[in-house]
Design an enzyme around this catalytic site. Sequence first.
Site, PDB file in Angstrom:
ATOM      1  N   HIS A 263       0.844  -1.195   0.000  1.00 57.83           N
ATOM      2  CA  HIS A 263       0.000   0.000   0.000  1.00 57.83           C
ATOM      3  C   HIS A 263       0.877   1.242   0.000  1.00 57.83           C
ATOM      4  O   HIS A 263       1.921   1.256   0.647  1.00 57.83           O
ATOM      5  CB  HIS A 263      -0.922   0.010   1.234  1.00 57.83           C
ATOM      6  CG  HIS A 263      -2.085   0.913   1.078  1.00 57.83           C
ATOM      7  ND1 HIS A 263      -2.018   2.255   1.337  1.00 57.83           N
ATOM      8  CD2 HIS A 263      -3.354   0.666   0.647  1.00 57.83           C
ATOM      9  CE1 HIS A 263      -3.190   2.799   1.090  1.00 57.83           C
ATOM     10  NE2 HIS A 263      -4.026   1.864   0.658  1.00 57.83           N
ATOM     11  N   ASP A 319      -7.941  -5.125  -0.205  1.00 56.46           N
ATOM     12  CA  ASP A 319      -8.434  -5.977  -1.291  1.00 56.46           C
ATOM     13  C   ASP A 319      -8.157  -7.459  -1.070  1.00 56.46           C
ATOM     14  O   ASP A 319      -8.799  -8.308  -1.678  1.00 56.46           O
ATOM     15  CB  ASP A 319      -7.819  -5.526  -2.625  1.00 56.46           C
ATOM     16  CG  ASP A 319      -8.302  -4.135  -2.991  1.00 56.46           C
ATOM     17  OD1 ASP A 319      -9.508  -3.890  -2.871  1.00 56.46           O
ATOM     18  OD2 ASP A 319      -7.472  -3.295  -3.365  1.00 56.46           O
TER      19      ASP A 319
HETATM   20  C1  LIG Z   1      -0.427  -0.840  -3.994  1.00 50.47           C
HETATM   21  C2  LIG Z   1       0.861  -0.637  -4.773  1.00 50.47           C
HETATM   22  C3  LIG Z   1       0.517  -0.234  -6.215  1.00 50.47           C
HETATM   23  C4  LIG Z   1       1.658   0.486  -4.089  1.00 50.47           C
HETATM   24  O1  LIG Z   1       2.670   0.850  -4.943  1.00 50.47           O
HETATM   25  P1  LIG Z   1       3.827   1.918  -4.573  1.00 50.47           P
HETATM   26  O2  LIG Z   1       3.525   2.632  -3.330  1.00 50.47           O
HETATM   27  O3  LIG Z   1       4.053   2.700  -5.817  1.00 50.47           O
HETATM   28  O4  LIG Z   1       5.048   0.985  -4.265  1.00 50.47           O
HETATM   29  P2  LIG Z   1       6.070   0.391  -5.344  1.00 50.47           P
HETATM   30  O5  LIG Z   1       5.340  -0.148  -6.528  1.00 50.47           O
HETATM   31  O6  LIG Z   1       7.110   1.429  -5.590  1.00 50.47           O
HETATM   32  O7  LIG Z   1       6.675  -0.834  -4.535  1.00 50.47           O
HETATM   33  C5  LIG Z   1       7.688  -0.687  -3.531  1.00 50.47           C
HETATM   34  C6  LIG Z   1       8.503  -1.976  -3.475  1.00 50.47           C
HETATM   35  O8  LIG Z   1       7.684  -3.024  -2.977  1.00 50.47           O
HETATM   36  C7  LIG Z   1       7.519  -4.061  -3.942  1.00 50.47           C
HETATM   37  N1  LIG Z   1       6.105  -4.451  -3.938  1.00 50.47           N
HETATM   38  C8  LIG Z   1       5.041  -3.612  -3.766  1.00 50.47           C
HETATM   39  N2  LIG Z   1       3.910  -4.322  -3.748  1.00 50.47           N
HETATM   40  C9  LIG Z   1       4.254  -5.609  -3.932  1.00 50.47           C
HETATM   41  C10 LIG Z   1       3.510  -6.809  -4.009  1.00 50.47           C
HETATM   42  N3  LIG Z   1       2.190  -6.786  -3.929  1.00 50.47           N
HETATM   43  N4  LIG Z   1       4.167  -7.963  -4.201  1.00 50.47           N
HETATM   44  C11 LIG Z   1       5.514  -7.964  -4.300  1.00 50.47           C
HETATM   45  N5  LIG Z   1       6.281  -6.864  -4.225  1.00 50.47           N
HETATM   46  C12 LIG Z   1       5.645  -5.700  -4.049  1.00 50.47           C
HETATM   47  C13 LIG Z   1       7.927  -3.436  -5.272  1.00 50.47           C
HETATM   48  O9  LIG Z   1       8.377  -4.411  -6.163  1.00 50.47           O
HETATM   49  C14 LIG Z   1       8.983  -2.469  -4.838  1.00 50.47           C
HETATM   50  O10 LIG Z   1      10.162  -3.197  -4.634  1.00 50.47           O
HETATM   51  P3  LIG Z   1      11.609  -2.536  -4.965  1.00 50.47           P
HETATM   52  O11 LIG Z   1      11.790  -1.478  -3.903  1.00 50.47           O
HETATM   53  O12 LIG Z   1      12.584  -3.655  -4.854  1.00 50.47           O
HETATM   54  O13 LIG Z   1      11.517  -1.946  -6.344  1.00 50.47           O
HETATM   55  C15 LIG Z   1       1.701  -1.933  -4.776  1.00 50.47           C
HETATM   56  O14 LIG Z   1       1.976  -2.329  -3.454  1.00 50.47           O
HETATM   57  C16 LIG Z   1       1.035  -3.054  -5.556  1.00 50.47           C
HETATM   58  O15 LIG Z   1       1.180  -3.131  -6.780  1.00 50.47           O
HETATM   59  N6  LIG Z   1       0.285  -3.964  -4.838  1.00 50.47           N
HETATM   60  C17 LIG Z   1      -0.443  -5.027  -5.492  1.00 50.47           C
HETATM   61  C18 LIG Z   1      -1.739  -4.469  -6.047  1.00 50.47           C
HETATM   62  C19 LIG Z   1      -2.711  -4.113  -4.970  1.00 50.47           C
HETATM   63  O16 LIG Z   1      -2.962  -4.882  -4.051  1.00 50.47           O
HETATM   64  N7  LIG Z   1      -3.312  -2.928  -5.105  1.00 50.47           N
HETATM   65  C20 LIG Z   1      -4.356  -2.467  -4.184  1.00 50.47           C
HETATM   66  C21 LIG Z   1      -3.868  -1.360  -3.323  1.00 50.47           C
HETATM   67  S1  LIG Z   1      -5.035  -0.977  -2.059  1.00 50.47           S
END
Ligand SMILES: CC(C)(COP(=O)(O)OP(=O)(O)OC[C@H]1O[C@@H](n2cnc3c(N)ncnc32)[C@H](O)[C@@H]1OP(=O)(O)O)[C@@H](O)C(=O)NCCC(=O)NCCS
Length: 383
Positions: A263, A319
């Site tokens: 998140h 979710d």
């Molecule tokens: C929610 C989300 C988009 C947040 O994204 P964000 O704040 O931009 O964080 P980032 O995408 O930069 O991720 C940070 C790090 O955690 C990792 N990461 C984040 N969510 C992850 C997941 N669900 N599974 C595995 N790794 C994950 C990324 O690969 C990244 O790793 P790195 O530092 O080695 O590059 C992201 O956690 C995600 O894609 N989650 C899955 C989808 C989801 O559940 N969305 C609903 C949100 S309520």
Amino acid sequence: MTLQSAPVSKGLEGIVIAQSRLSKVDGSIGKLQYCGYNIKDLAANALFEEVIFLLWNYRLPTQSELDTFRADLAAQRVLEPELLGMMKQFPKGTHPMSVLRTVVSAIGMFDPEAEDNSPEANQRKAARLASVMPTIVAAWERIRNDEEPIAPRDDLTLATNFLYMLKGTEPTETETDAVNTYLVLLADHGMNASTFSARVTTSTLSDIYSAITTAIGTLKGPAHGGANQKAMEQFMEIGSPDNVDAWFEQAMENKRRIMGIGHRVYKTEDPRATILRERSKALAESSGDRTWYEIAWRLEQRARSHEFFIERNLFANVDYYSAIVLYQVGIPVDLFTPLFAMSRVAGWSAHVMEQWADNRLIRPRAEYVGPEDLAWVPIEERG
Ligand SMILES: CC(C)(COP(=O)(O)OP(=O)(O)OC[C@H]1O[C@@H](n2cnc3c(N)ncnc32)[C@H](O)[C@@H]1OP(=O)(O)O)[C@@H](O)C(=O)NCCC(=O)NCCS
């Protein structure tokens, strides 16, 4: 520092774009409040309609105010026959979020008040949208299965009426209660992506139908509201609790994201996930089928004990377990995100009204990194 040299804030992380009295999200301790009320108390006690009233008035209703508000919402559930007719023309394979986005946009064309952006008109339109969106979602489920949509009833709560229109029979108390809790939990969440997009549209002085249509389109993506469907598909792909370990190893090897985990704001457990985990466990125990709960639980444990997830503070988000709750009450998997929209429309509308009350065009900048001052080349000379 001039604007031209300002650092790029990719993903606008940490940028505050407005003051809001709607929800307080404390990502460091995992606490969520709507207008000062803890989400745990609201989830345990409130009817979704009560939460809508709270978000639109910044206070809880009295009993008589709630009765009037509920009656007003219930009276607006019927969808225009022209729009039901339009839905019957849509390709049956259309994703329900695309249907919702299109029909919500079309409703605006039938509203003589569509271009009236006064607070009173906006509140009336918000009530209309919150009331009719469940009708659209349930009608699409029936239309795509070659069944006639079921007319809404005005004597049921929003959650009960939705399940009734979806299945054609009155739901059990357990089903109604699970859906009501889900709707309460998702109603608002600070400046999330879809809320932000609704505010951007409003900031151009565009109407609420345009703003909510924008928000639905933004919610659809799997990094946001679309994650609940993807989370369930992931649990179905795993198939059995015994497959969790092998699936997890493979996912790590392929650098695959676990849907429903992580998140932008919560760096500890999402308080909504805590409530939904308990709810999904209770549903599993009462039905006697623990398969889906077990898969989700084991996968979460596996991830939470892996250093990759520990180092990055990645926890289950709303979710993750909502997928299990909705699946256990018989909601089709691709209707999960439309249910999210049915709830979040309460918060979107409240933010639209806040934006109108203190508006300034939202218009950030981009840092140009392309070439400059190139000489014009006639088309016949381009290689
Ligand atoms: C929610 C989300 C988009 C947040 O994204 P964000 O704040 O931009 O964080 P980032 O995408 O930069 O991720 C940070 C790090 O955690 C990792 N990461 C984040 N969510 C992850 C997941 N669900 N599974 C595995 N790794 C994950 C990324 O690969 C990244 O790793 P790195 O530092 O080695 O590059 C992201 O956690 C995600 O894609 N989650 C899955 C989808 C989801 O559940 N969305 C609903 C949100 S309520």
